[in-house]
Each structure stands twice: as structure tokens, then as C-alpha cells.
Scaffold this motif. Structure first.
Motif, PDB file in Angstrom:
ATOM      1  N   ALA A 473     -22.082  -0.224  -1.022  1.00 57.26           N
ATOM      2  CA  ALA A 473     -22.365   0.434  -0.196  1.00 57.26           C
ATOM      3  C   ALA A 473     -23.853   0.233  -0.372  1.00 57.26           C
ATOM      4  CB  ALA A 473     -21.750   2.241   0.045  1.00 57.26           C
ATOM      5  N   LEU A 474     -24.425   0.403  -2.273  1.00 56.30           N
ATOM      6  CA  LEU A 474     -26.087   0.228  -1.683  1.00 56.30           C
ATOM      7  C   LEU A 474     -26.249  -1.140  -2.395  1.00 56.30           C
ATOM      8  CD1 LEU A 474     -26.081   3.138  -5.331  1.00 56.30           C
ATOM      9  CD2 LEU A 474     -27.113   3.076  -2.566  1.00 56.30           C
ATOM     10  N   GLY A 475     -25.273  -1.676  -1.409  1.00 47.05           N
ATOM     11  CA  GLY A 475     -26.379  -3.774  -1.741  1.00 47.05           C
ATOM     12  C   GLY A 475     -24.939  -3.974  -2.881  1.00 47.05           C
ATOM     13  N   GLY A 476     -24.932  -3.212  -4.186  1.00 48.06           N
ATOM     14  CA  GLY A 476     -24.461  -3.994  -5.175  1.00 48.06           C
ATOM     15  C   GLY A 476     -23.217  -4.739  -5.929  1.00 48.06           C
ATOM     16  N   GLY A 477     -23.519  -5.523  -6.403  1.00 48.60           N
ATOM     17  CA  GLY A 477     -22.567  -6.444  -6.545  1.00 48.60           C
ATOM     18  C   GLY A 477     -22.009  -7.913  -6.425  1.00 48.60           C
ATOM     19  N   TRP A 478     -22.937  -8.343  -5.498  1.00 47.20           N
ATOM     20  CA  TRP A 478     -23.500  -9.745  -5.044  1.00 47.20           C
ATOM     21  C   TRP A 478     -24.168 -10.664  -6.175  1.00 47.20           C
ATOM     22  CZ3 TRP A 478     -27.971 -11.471  -4.224  1.00 47.20           C
ATOM     23  CH2 TRP A 478     -29.364 -10.329  -3.159  1.00 47.20           C
ATOM     24  N   ASN A 479     -25.708  -9.520  -6.550  1.00 48.86           N
ATOM     25  CA  ASN A 479     -26.531 -10.785  -7.409  1.00 48.86           C
ATOM     26  C   ASN A 479     -26.594 -10.833  -8.651  1.00 48.86           C
ATOM     27  OD1 ASN A 479     -29.330 -12.277  -8.103  1.00 48.86           O
ATOM     28  ND2 ASN A 479     -29.743 -11.082  -6.292  1.00 48.86           N
ATOM     29  N   THR A 480     -26.627 -12.040  -9.873  1.00 46.66           N
ATOM     30  CA  THR A 480     -26.337 -11.533 -11.054  1.00 46.66           C
ATOM     31  C   THR A 480     -27.624 -12.084 -11.674  1.00 46.66           C
ATOM     32  OG1 THR A 480     -25.477 -14.152 -10.842  1.00 46.66           O
ATOM     33  CG2 THR A 480     -23.436 -12.406 -10.762  1.00 46.66           C
ATOM     34  N   SER A 481     -28.629 -12.280 -10.572  1.00 44.15           N
ATOM     35  CA  SER A 481     -29.895 -11.936 -11.054  1.00 44.15           C
ATOM     36  C   SER A 481     -30.753 -11.524 -10.869  1.00 44.15           C
ATOM     37  CB  SER A 481     -30.297 -13.812 -10.788  1.00 44.15           C
ATOM     38  OG  SER A 481     -30.393 -13.778  -9.388  1.00 44.15           O
ATOM     39  N   MET A 482     -30.559 -10.107 -10.961  1.00 39.21           N
ATOM     40  CA  MET A 482     -31.350  -9.711 -10.524  1.00 39.21           C
ATOM     41  C   MET A 482     -32.387  -8.587 -11.779  1.00 39.21           C
ATOM     42  SD  MET A 482     -29.788  -6.569  -7.737  1.00 39.21           S
ATOM     43  CE  MET A 482     -29.980  -7.256  -5.395  1.00 39.21           C
TER      44      MET A 482
END
Length: 482
Positions: A473-482
Motif C-alpha cells: 500500500a505504501l508503494g514498495g516492491g516494484w523498484n529494485t534500484s531505489m
């Protein structure tokens, strides 16, 4: 045509264009998108540290779960379908970009024609000599080669806006892919924890069956000693049968959950490797929520809706530009002759043309008006979609924050319940052996203990799922390069 007549035609054409443009409908007032969100979540600090910035490989500590997610991101069919959609959207940008550039074509042609002698062309050709002692050829051949070009001048920026809209649609598909990744990561993690919980439930049922079967042996001995009735024996047998039946139900749920994970991973059914022994002891990590405004940058579905909204605004401008006249230029240059040996004879075989035109819709303007109204409606719809995405994101976070807090207290109380009922099982059996308790008390105690153990496993599962859902819900899990 003299200059005065030319000026008259020019002024008349200008007046017609101005008249047509005056009929262009004024754009309706469009609802402005609302980006206002609360300053902070209920009962949370205003710290901007957010767990959404944590990569999923760092968020999930179980290496077997990480391996499953990694495989799914490479093999999941639905995700690969979305990647092809991104490729198509990228190609559409090239298509739109090419529309406002000149189109240049090369051509070559050959033709043969025989006209009747008793026609105007036939009579002329019959009596025509190309050169001295060289008659006009019959039948007539025609050879040509050259370049042609056409270009629509993008005076009203319709074509350029179309390209910009295509870029926004492309960015929207990328965010759609990112949103799919967050859902995929969340779904695999949730199914993995569900599988671990089912393993523990199955183990609890088997342990309870051992206890109940021992109790059944005891009650049978009591019956032989005339200290218990057949009714007690049958009641204990029924309880054993009930839990044996539940055991098969849990086993079926394990198979289905394994196959669900295999489907998400993109492979045929096989055993899912997992560590379920320490499930109850799995620590519940603290998740940092940051502030609500960070959802606008972190959640892919919100960014996707924002890109769709910007594209819809450009589409309104494109639909409005359809009311204006289009300005086009056509040009050509080449060589043409009735014999190939003359093609290189210049300037005799040289041909060229240059045409400019202005075309404005006159009769079928209702269709253009309808499309313009539709573009306005789609923009308003995009505004609502954007607002809905923001509202939905905030509510999802708020719900999971409350859920995590309540589950924490629920788990603490269920631990005490399980401890109390475990002691009650031993006490009830001792009391029954000394004829100080009824067999029904033993049955009810065993049943309550089994239910409480299963409930605490489910509560632990719900705690882990709530953490996964909050991370999503916070928007985590999609970006592996943050």
C-alpha cells in the motif's frame, strides 16, 4: 487573374476560415484534480522515513521466498504480456513522431497505352512527329522515376500533441507494469505465508489427533471397567473422525496454495520449498509509513493515473484542433519519357510540382463536435480516476495500520489463551481419571485447545499478511534500484 481579383479571393478565403473557426465550441470547464491529502496518518508521526524505499529483496528475509519472487519476475506470463504492451506503446511514439515530419517517397513506373485513332488524342498522336523522321510511338509507352513528398504543417500542434500524448501513454504502461510487479510480489509473499500457516495447522491437527486417540483408548478402558458408557466412547470417536476429516481439508488447501504459487512463478505444479518450523516465531518487523503525500511518488497506480490524466488533457487539445483548417504541402520531382533512352535527357524529361492546400471541415462538423465532447468527458473521467487512486491508496494504508495494531493485541491475548488451554487439557484428563470430571469436559477442553492453536496460527499469518499489504500500500516492491 489580375491583382484586384486575387486580393478579393484571398479576403474571401480568409473570411470563410474565420467564420469556420468562430464555430469552434469553447472548452467546458474541467474539474481540477485534487492532490490534497492529510498531513499525516492517524496516530502516526510526521517522519518522512518510508519502508516503501526498501527493496523487496531486503524487505523479505526468507531466502526461499526471495527466490520464488525472483523467478516469478522473470517467468510470470501476465507480467511478460504487460512488457509487450510497453513495447507497443514505445513503438506508438515513433508512429506519432513520424506523422508531423515530411513523408518522402521514391517511385518508378512503366505504362503502355493505345488510344483509338478517331479520338482527339489518337488523331493528334497519329499526325505528330517527335523529331524529324521519327513518328510518335504507337502504342504509347510511359516511363517515370522520381521523388514525391507530402507534409502537413502542424500549425495547431495537433500532431505534436499526439506525440506527447503517446509518450505519456508509454509512461503510463510502465507504471502499470510497476503496479503489476507490486501486486505479484505481494501475492507470492501472501501465498507463501499462507502455505506456512497451513503446514503448522496440519501439524497441530496431527498432534491433537494423537492426544484424542490416547483419550479414546482411555475412555474405552474406562468403559470396560464400567466407569464410562458407550455414549462417551462414540463421542470421542466422532471427535477423532472430525479432525481426521479436517486434516484432509488442510492437505487439499496446501496443494491448491502450492499450485497457486507455481502458477504465479510460471511453472507446472511442483513442491514449494519452504521453512515452516519456525513460523510462529517469525518476527514482525516494524514498517515506517512516512507521510501521505509520499504516496503520490511511491505508488505506481497513482502515477499511472496521473500520466493518463495528462494524456487526456492533450487529447482535448487534439480534438479541438480538428475544427481548424489543415495546411498541407505536396511536392514532386522526377523524370518522365515515352522511351527509356530519353529519361536522362534533361531538361526535356524533367518534371516537378509544388502544391499547397488548406482544408477545413464544413459539412461533417457534428462528428468532430461529438469527439471533442468525448475528449472532455474522458478528461473528467481521468480526473476522477486520479482522485480515486489517491483516496484508495490513503485508505489502504490507514486500514493496514489499524489492522497491524489490532492484530498485535489479538496475538498477545491468544498466546495466553493457548497456554491456559494446554494446561486445561492435562487437568481435565487427570480429573476424568479420578472420576472428578465428566468426559464432556475433556472433549470440550481438547476442542477448545485445538481451535485456539489454529486461531493463533491464523493470527500470526494475518500479522505477516498485514505487513506485506502495508508494504504494498505504501508503494514498495516494484523498484529494485531505489
Amino acid at each position: 487573374m489580375n491583382k484586384s481579383k486575387f486580393k478579393s479571393w484571398y479576403l474571401l478565403s480568409l473570411l470563410i476560415i474565420l467564420f469556420l473557426n468562430s464555430c469552434v465550441p469553447t472548452q467546458k470547464a474541467i474539474r481540477e484534480e485534487n492532490k490534497e491529502v492529510p498531513q499525516q496518518y492517524k496516530n502516526q508521526s510526521s517522519d518522512t522515513v518510508s519502508s516503501a524505499s526498501v527493496q523487496w529483496k531486503d524487505f523479505f528475509k526468507d531466502p526461499k521466498l526471495v527466490a520464488l519472487i525472483d523467478t516469478a519476475l522473470a517467468n510470470n506470463q501476465e507480467l511478460n504480456i504487460m512488457l509487450q504492451q510497453i513495447t507497443r506503446a514505445n513503438n506508438e511514439i515513433t508512429v506519432k513522431k513520424g506523422e508531423y515530419l515530411p513523408f518522402v517517397n521514391i517511385y518508378a513506373g512503366a505504362e503502355v497505352e493505345k488510344v483509338g485513332e478517331y479520338t482527339r488524342n489518337g488523331a493528334v498522336e497519329h499526325n505528330l512527329n517527335v523529331r524529324e523522321d521519327e513518328e510518335f510511338p504507337e502504342p504509347l509507352t510511359d516511363f517515370s522515376v522520381g521523388l514525391s513528398a507530402s507534409w502537413e504543417l502542424d500549425v495547431w500542434k495537433k500532431l505534436r500533441n499526439g506525440k506527447k500524448a503517446a509518450v505519456l501513454e508509454y509512461l503510463s504502461t510502465i507504471e502499470g507494469k510497476n503496479f503489476m510487479v507490486t501486486n505479484l510480489v505481494s501475492e507470492i509473499a501472501s501465498s507463501y505465508y499462507e502455505l506456512q500457516a497451513l503446514d503448522n495447522q496440519l501439524e497441530i491437527i496431527e498432534q491433537n489427533l494423537d492426544i484424542q486417540q490416547n483419550a479414546l483408548k482411555m475412555i474405552r478402558l474406562q468403559k470396560e471397567a464400567a466407569r464410562a458408557t458407550q455414549l462417551a466412547v462414540r463421542r470421542f470417536e466422532a471427535e477423532v473422525y472430525k479432525n481426521q476429516s479436517n486434516k484432509f481439508k488442510v492437505q487439499q488447501s496446501i496443494v491448491e496454495t502450492e499450485n497457486k504459487i507455481n502458477f504465479l512463478v510460471g511453472r507446472f505444479p511442483q513442491t514449494i520449498e519452504r521453512d515452516s518450523d519456525e513460523f510462529i516465531g517469525t518476527p514482525i518487523d516494524t514498517i515506517y509509513t512516512g507521510i501521505p503525500s509520499q504516496l503520490l511518488a511511491n505508488r505506481p497506480d497513482i502515477r499511472q493515473a496521473e500520466y493518463e490524466l495528462e494524456a487526456s488533457k492533450l487529447n482535448v487539445s487534439i480534438a479541438r484542433a480538428n475544427f481548424y483548417p489543415s495546411v498541407g504541402i505536396k511536392a514532386g520531382v522526377g523524370l518522365q519519357a515515352f522511351k527509356t533512352k530519353y529519361l536522362t535527357s534533361t531538361p526535356e524529361s524533367l518534371l516537378y510540382s509544388l502544391v499547397g492546400d488548406v482544408v477545413s471541415p464544413l459539412i461533417n462538423r457534428n462528428a468532430i463536435k461529438a469527439e471533442y465532447k468525448n475528449a472532455n468527458s474522458r478528461q473528467l473521467q481521468a480526473v476522477f480516476e486520479y482522485e480515486k487512486a489517491i483516496l484508495n491508496g490513503y485508505i489502504e494504508v490507514a486500514n493496514e495500520l489499524s489492522n497491524i495494531s489490532n492484530l498485535k493485541e489479538s496475538y498477545r491475548l491468544k498466546e495466553e489463551q493457548v497456554n491456559a488451554l494446554n494446561e486445561s487439557i492435562e487437568l481435565s484428563i487427570k480429573l476424568f481419571k479420578s472420576a472428578r470430571a465428566e468426559y464432556t469436559e475433556v472433549l470440550f477442553t481438547q476442542r477448545e485447545a485445538l481451535d485456539s492453536k489454529i486461531e493463533i496460527i491464523e493470527t500470526k499469518r494475518d500479522q505477516l499478511l498485514a505487513n506485506v499489504k502495508l508494504y504494498q500500500a505504501l508503494g514498495g516492491g516494484w523498484n529494485t534500484s531505489m
